[in-house]
Design an enzyme around this catalytic site. Structure first.
Site, PDB file in Angstrom:
ATOM      1  N   LYS A 170      -3.724   3.224  -2.329  1.00 19.72           N
ATOM      2  CA  LYS A 170      -4.889   4.027  -2.261  1.00 19.72           C
ATOM      3  C   LYS A 170      -4.852   5.434  -1.577  1.00 19.72           C
ATOM      4  CE  LYS A 170      -7.826   0.160  -1.817  1.00 19.72           C
ATOM      5  NZ  LYS A 170      -8.718  -0.730  -0.936  1.00 19.72           N
ATOM      6  N   MET A 177      -8.636   8.750   8.874  1.00 23.10           N
ATOM      7  CA  MET A 177      -8.894   9.277   7.616  1.00 23.10           C
ATOM      8  C   MET A 177     -10.239  10.359   7.694  1.00 23.10           C
ATOM      9  SD  MET A 177      -9.055   5.380   5.928  1.00 23.10           S
ATOM     10  CE  MET A 177      -9.977   4.968   7.222  1.00 23.10           C
ATOM     11  N   ASP A 223       0.931  -1.296  -0.141  1.00 19.15           N
ATOM     12  CA  ASP A 223       0.031  -0.005   0.071  1.00 19.15           C
ATOM     13  C   ASP A 223       0.880   1.209   0.078  1.00 19.15           C
ATOM     14  OD1 ASP A 223      -2.209  -1.456  -0.003  1.00 19.15           O
ATOM     15  OD2 ASP A 223      -2.798  -1.051   2.110  1.00 19.15           O
TER      16      ASP A 223
END
Length: 251
Positions: A66, A179, A44
């Protein structure tokens, strides 16, 4: 130390490894060993170059990172990559920042492997909430401040049911939002609307545990303005424990 699981079939094997929150020294010994034995590493965006360099020089490195509002590789395709590489007889390491089972979608990936009878193991990592707050001098719990802690996704109203905000609004609780920068205004609005004092202290920890770590502090009513100064990756921490940052900061 426990031995690495043996592979008893011609099928490959997948190690789901949490790489920790950023500082490469926070990788576990078991994670280190799995990476060194890998033929394929599927990794990632937030995995550090230092950790990636631990893989064998001939390992196939597949980036599936991502970031906010942009997915380089759709989740279904990531699942398929893991299946295909394992069925090809490889030792695959699926490498994720933090811990794979805390907002890392690791469970979804393992469900797909299980569907194809592919053997796997899970190597936990230090999740960002624990690592970043420790490096910021913010204890998640403290006898005088917080008797509970909750980890909450900031991807609100997007991937599932709405957060039960009323259950979060307790003065002796530490809230850690992953997030959540983009949703900081909504987070503040909901917490204030459910009874948390507007002077409750909060912090945003940017690039936690990395050399460029930055900690921004203020009170809950100021959170949306503070968030404008921060960049991803960042954690939002709400609770009186954040008031200890100035006294306990060490990094």
């Amino acid at each position: 130390m426990a031995a690495h699981p043996s592979i008893t079939t011609s099928c490959g094997f997948v190690s789901l490894v949490g790489a920790g929150p950023g500082d490469p020294d926070l990788l576990t010994v078991k994670g280190y060993r799995a990476i060194q034995q890998a033929n394929v590493v599927v990794y990632d965006r937030l995995v550090s170059p230092e950790i990636l360099s631990l893989a064998p020089s001939n390992a196939e490195m597949i980036y599936v990172g991502k970031q906010l509002d942009y997915h380089c590789v759709p989740q279904e395709q990531i699942n398929q990559i893991l299946v295909d590489k394992a069925l090809g007889g490889n030792k695959v390491v699926r490498l994720k920042g933090g811990d794979s089972f805390i907002f890392g979608r690791g469970g979804e990936e393992l469900e797909e492997l299980a569907k194809h009878d592919i053997q796997f193991e899970v190597v936990p990592g230090i999740t960002a909430a624990a690592g970043a707050t420790a490096y910021a001098g913010i204890p998640l719990t403290h006898r005088d401040h917080a008797q509970s802690v909750q980890f909450i996704t900031g991807h609100i109203q997007k991937d599932g049911r709405e957060i039960e905000w009323a259950s979060l609004a307790q003065s002796n609780n530490t809230l850690v939002f992953y997030m959540g920068l983009k949703q900081s205004g909504y987070i503040a609005q909901q917490l204030l609307g459910n009874g948390i004092d507007d002077q409750m202290s909060c912090a945003i920890i940017e690039n936690g545990t990395r050399r460029e770590q930055r900690v921004l502090t203020g009170n809950l009513s100021e959170l949306p303005e503070i968030a404008k100064q921060a960049v991803s990756p960042a954690l939002i921490v709400v609770g009186s424990v954040t008031s200890l940052h100035d006294k306990l900061k060490w990094f």
